[in-house]
Write a protein that holds these residues in place. Structure first.
Motif, PDB file in Angstrom:
ATOM      1  N   GLN A  32      47.492  17.283  35.180  1.00  0.00           N
ATOM      2  CA  GLN A  32      46.478  18.068  34.455  1.00  0.00           C
ATOM      3  C   GLN A  32      45.305  18.421  35.361  1.00  0.00           C
ATOM      4  O   GLN A  32      44.766  19.533  35.313  1.00  0.00           O
ATOM      5  N   PHE A  33      44.883  17.459  36.197  1.00  0.00           N
ATOM      6  CA  PHE A  33      43.778  17.711  37.127  1.00  0.00           C
ATOM      7  C   PHE A  33      44.126  18.861  38.076  1.00  0.00           C
ATOM      8  O   PHE A  33      43.308  19.758  38.318  1.00  0.00           O
ATOM      9  N   ASP A  34      45.336  18.846  38.614  1.00  0.00           N
ATOM     10  CA  ASP A  34      45.772  19.916  39.516  1.00  0.00           C
ATOM     11  C   ASP A  34      45.787  21.270  38.807  1.00  0.00           C
ATOM     12  O   ASP A  34      45.397  22.297  39.392  1.00  0.00           O
ATOM     13  N   HIS A  35      46.254  21.278  37.569  1.00  0.00           N
ATOM     14  CA  HIS A  35      46.305  22.531  36.820  1.00  0.00           C
ATOM     15  C   HIS A  35      44.900  23.087  36.584  1.00  0.00           C
ATOM     16  O   HIS A  35      44.678  24.302  36.665  1.00  0.00           O
ATOM     17  N   ARG A  36      43.950  22.195  36.313  1.00  0.00           N
ATOM     18  CA  ARG A  36      42.559  22.634  36.149  1.00  0.00           C
ATOM     19  C   ARG A  36      42.027  23.247  37.445  1.00  0.00           C
ATOM     20  O   ARG A  36      41.387  24.314  37.426  1.00  0.00           O
ATOM     21  N   ILE A  37      42.272  22.556  38.548  1.00  0.00           N
ATOM     22  CA  ILE A  37      41.758  23.042  39.833  1.00  0.00           C
ATOM     23  C   ILE A  37      42.371  24.403  40.178  1.00  0.00           C
ATOM     24  O   ILE A  37      41.672  25.327  40.621  1.00  0.00           O
ATOM     25  N   LEU A  38      43.677  24.542  39.970  1.00  0.00           N
ATOM     26  CA  LEU A  38      44.347  25.810  40.272  1.00  0.00           C
ATOM     27  C   LEU A  38      43.834  26.924  39.361  1.00  0.00           C
ATOM     28  O   LEU A  38      43.666  28.071  39.813  1.00  0.00           O
ATOM     29  N   ALA A  39      43.607  26.608  38.086  1.00  0.00           N
ATOM     30  CA  ALA A  39      43.117  27.628  37.159  1.00  0.00           C
ATOM     31  C   ALA A  39      41.718  28.108  37.553  1.00  0.00           C
ATOM     32  O   ALA A  39      41.433  29.316  37.550  1.00  0.00           O
ATOM     33  N   ILE A  40      40.845  27.170  37.881  1.00  0.00           N
ATOM     34  CA  ILE A  40      39.484  27.547  38.293  1.00  0.00           C
ATOM     35  C   ILE A  40      39.520  28.311  39.613  1.00  0.00           C
ATOM     36  O   ILE A  40      38.768  29.281  39.814  1.00  0.00           O
ATOM     37  N   SER A  41      40.405  27.910  40.523  1.00  0.00           N
ATOM     38  CA  SER A  41      40.532  28.630  41.799  1.00  0.00           C
ATOM     39  C   SER A  41      41.034  30.052  41.572  1.00  0.00           C
ATOM     40  O   SER A  41      40.561  31.001  42.217  1.00  0.00           O
ATOM     41  N   SER A  42      41.995  30.227  40.673  1.00  0.00           N
ATOM     42  CA  SER A  42      42.502  31.567  40.359  1.00  0.00           C
ATOM     43  C   SER A  42      41.404  32.431  39.764  1.00  0.00           C
ATOM     44  O   SER A  42      41.263  33.608  40.128  1.00  0.00           O
ATOM     45  N   LEU A  43      40.624  31.857  38.844  1.00  0.00           N
ATOM     46  CA  LEU A  43      39.521  32.610  38.239  1.00  0.00           C
ATOM     47  C   LEU A  43      38.507  33.024  39.294  1.00  0.00           C
ATOM     48  O   LEU A  43      38.017  34.166  39.300  1.00  0.00           O
ATOM     49  N   THR A  44      38.183  32.120  40.203  1.00  0.00           N
ATOM     50  CA  THR A  44      37.216  32.423  41.261  1.00  0.00           C
ATOM     51  C   THR A  44      37.752  33.523  42.188  1.00  0.00           C
ATOM     52  O   THR A  44      37.022  34.453  42.558  1.00  0.00           O
ATOM     53  N   ALA A  45      39.024  33.427  42.558  1.00  0.00           N
ATOM     54  CA  ALA A  45      39.617  34.428  43.453  1.00  0.00           C
ATOM     55  C   ALA A  45      39.665  35.797  42.792  1.00  0.00           C
ATOM     56  O   ALA A  45      39.372  36.823  43.436  1.00  0.00           O
ATOM     57  N   ILE A  46      40.021  35.848  41.520  1.00  0.00           N
ATOM     58  CA  ILE A  46      40.095  37.141  40.819  1.00  0.00           C
ATOM     59  C   ILE A  46      38.702  37.746  40.667  1.00  0.00           C
ATOM     60  O   ILE A  46      38.526  38.958  40.822  1.00  0.00           O
ATOM     61  N   THR A  47      37.706  36.900  40.400  1.00  0.00           N
ATOM     62  CA  THR A  47      36.325  37.406  40.325  1.00  0.00           C
ATOM     63  C   THR A  47      35.892  37.975  41.668  1.00  0.00           C
ATOM     64  O   THR A  47      35.275  39.057  41.743  1.00  0.00           O
ATOM     65  N   GLY A  48      36.199  37.274  42.756  1.00  0.00           N
ATOM     66  CA  GLY A  48      35.867  37.786  44.086  1.00  0.00           C
ATOM     67  C   GLY A  48      36.601  39.077  44.396  1.00  0.00           C
ATOM     68  O   GLY A  48      36.025  39.996  45.004  1.00  0.00           O
ATOM     69  N   LEU A  49      37.872  39.175  43.993  1.00  0.00           N
ATOM     70  CA  LEU A  49      38.630  40.407  44.211  1.00  0.00           C
ATOM     71  C   LEU A  49      37.987  41.568  43.471  1.00  0.00           C
ATOM     72  O   LEU A  49      37.875  42.684  44.012  1.00  0.00           O
ATOM     73  N   TYR A  50      37.552  41.313  42.247  1.00  0.00           N
ATOM     74  CA  TYR A  50      36.905  42.372  41.457  1.00  0.00           C
ATOM     75  C   TYR A  50      35.609  42.833  42.116  1.00  0.00           C
ATOM     76  O   TYR A  50      35.372  44.040  42.275  1.00  0.00           O
ATOM     77  N   LEU A  51      34.768  41.892  42.525  1.00  0.00           N
ATOM     78  CA  LEU A  51      33.488  42.256  43.143  1.00  0.00           C
ATOM     79  C   LEU A  51      33.695  42.962  44.476  1.00  0.00           C
ATOM     80  O   LEU A  51      32.971  43.915  44.811  1.00  0.00           O
ATOM     81  N   PHE A  52      34.680  42.523  45.246  1.00  0.00           N
ATOM     82  CA  PHE A  52      34.958  43.153  46.538  1.00  0.00           C
ATOM     83  C   PHE A  52      35.453  44.594  46.336  1.00  0.00           C
ATOM     84  O   PHE A  52      35.102  45.495  47.099  1.00  0.00           O
ATOM     85  N   SER A  53      36.267  44.811  45.307  1.00  0.00           N
ATOM     86  CA  SER A  53      36.820  46.154  45.075  1.00  0.00           C
ATOM     87  C   SER A  53      35.768  47.128  44.566  1.00  0.00           C
ATOM     88  O   SER A  53      35.919  48.342  44.726  1.00  0.00           O
ATOM     89  N   ARG A  54      34.691  46.605  43.939  1.00  0.00           N
ATOM     90  CA  ARG A  54      33.661  47.495  43.399  1.00  0.00           C
ATOM     91  C   ARG A  54      32.915  48.235  44.503  1.00  0.00           C
ATOM     92  O   ARG A  54      32.311  49.277  44.261  1.00  0.00           O
TER      93      ARG A  54
END
Length: 410
Positions: A323-345
């Protein structure tokens, strides 16, 4: 001497003129009917030659056939999504071990009479799940879990037919290029592999395990492999279908665009890994431990995170660590997608690519919200099934983004 040269030149001109005149006279005196028959015979020979070299039913692959193949593959990918969602519901309702046999054709017809149902129920009673967990189960309750698993298996057969039968038809019609033939053969082979892997997974939950005091369940390793192969089949079908239907954008290969492509590929891989880690959470029922967020209990890092020995075993068999790993991966995915969105803007991109990235970012936040709600409410089946479906939706949008950012084919 000059007179002899002059006479030779005149003689050559005279004879050449006579020959040309003879040819002209012969051509002008050819009957029109004869000329028509000659032309008709030549066209007939050409037509016969073309028919003999190319089958009448063959079609040269073109943009129209590519659209047909693209829509077919998108339809197949939609069926795979249905199989993933139905499989998740089957797992959440603990129905996956209700069918203890595997027959490709014979099990397509469920029990009809009371005697057939009782015979099927008696077979189920011989396995660990009934003896340990469901020893007080009634026949109507058994019918429910049986139909859940039966529906999942029948849907899998539908997916197989949706891939194999159109492949045979399109192949015969000549719709596939050489490279496409290899791709569709790989997809069909993956469908067969997926079915065999599904039974191999179920078999692990039917085996006697005297050394284990845990409740009967399928192996989390086999469950993850089954889900992972389904997701790979889905991604390959969706990617191929989208590349056939959506023309590539003419983008200038600047340094920022190359960075955006690499960023998008890494983000897509992270989303896939997060979805795959969810199979370990489901396989170990890890969503039922530490039902709090953002902390796990009273701590950011729980005490039993590395309780198993050797240490590596915790990442695949310890529910807390999973469960801990799944949380870390989920938060990392959210952070990466947010960065991708801001970079593309900050870049000039086609409108369709911007829409895809924006939808990916919105879905990422919705998916994290669904995951937190599922955890806090102790994994209710409807919400958990929605969360599992959201992971496929997020992966789909990541594939779309990669499709929009791909290079122009040479």
């Amino acid at each position: 001497m000059y007179s002899n040269m002059l006479l030779s030149s005149l003689r050559a001109i005279y004879f050449c003129g006579c020959r040309n005149a003879g040819r002209t006279f012969q051509h002008r005196n050819t009957p029109p009917l004869r000329q028509w028959f000659c032309r008709r015979g030549q066209s007939s020979i050409t037509a016969e030659t073309g028919v003999s070299s190319t089958p009448a039913s063959a079609t040269i692959p073109n943009s129209a056939t590519n659209r047909i193949i693209g829509r077919w593959l998108l339809g197949c990918s939609g069926l795979v999504v249905g199989a993933v969602v139905l499989g998740g519901v089957t797992r959440l309702t603990e129905s996956g071990l209700s069918m203890v046999d595997w027959h490709l054709v014979r099990e397509m017809k469920p029990p009809q009479s009371q005697a057939e149902w009782e015979a099927e129920f008696s077979k189920y009673q011989q396995f660990p799940e009934f003896r340990i967990m469901n020893h007080d189960m009634t026949l109507p309750e058994f019918k429910f879990i049986f139909y859940m698993e039966w529906g999942h298996r029948m849907w899998g057969r539908l997916v197989g037919l949706a891939y194999i039968l159109p492949t045979m038809y399109f192949w015969r019609k000549g719709y596939f290029t050489r490279s496409m033939k290899g791709k569709v053969l790989g997809l069909c082979g993956f469908v067969f592999f997926q079915g065999l892997l599904g039974w191999y997974m179920v078999k692990s939950g039917l085996e006697e395990k005297p050394e284990s005091y845990d409740i009967p369940r399928v192996s989390q390793y086999r469950l993850s492999a089954h889900l992972g192969s389904a997701l790979l089949l889905y991604c390959a079908s969706l990617w191929t279908g989208l590349t056939l239907l959506l023309p590539a954008h003419k983008l200038t290969d600047t340094k920022r665009l190359l960075q955006l492509r690499r960023f998008a590929k890494g983000t897509g891989g992270l989303v896939f890994l997060t979805a795959l880690s969810g199979a370990f959470v489901a396989g170990l029922d890890a969503g039922l431990v530490y039902n709090s967020f953002p902390k796990m209990g009273e701590r950011w890092i729980p005490d039993d995170l590395l309780a198993f020995s050797p240490t590596l075993k915790n990442f695949f068999e310890n529910p807390t660590t999973v469960q801990f790993d799944h949380r870390i991966l989920a938060i990392s995915s959210l952070t990466a997608i947010t960065g991708l969105y801001l970079f593309s803007r900050r870049m000039v991109l086609p409108r369709r690519a911007k829409i895809a990235i924006s939808l990916l970012a919105a879905m990422a936040y919705a998916q994290v919200g669904l995951g937190v709600a599922t955890l806090l409410l102790y994994v209710p089946t409807p919400l958990a099934a929605t969360h599992q479906s959201g992971s496929v939706a997020l992966l789909s949008l990541a594939i779309w983004v990669l499709t929009e950012l791909r290079k122009m084919p040479k």
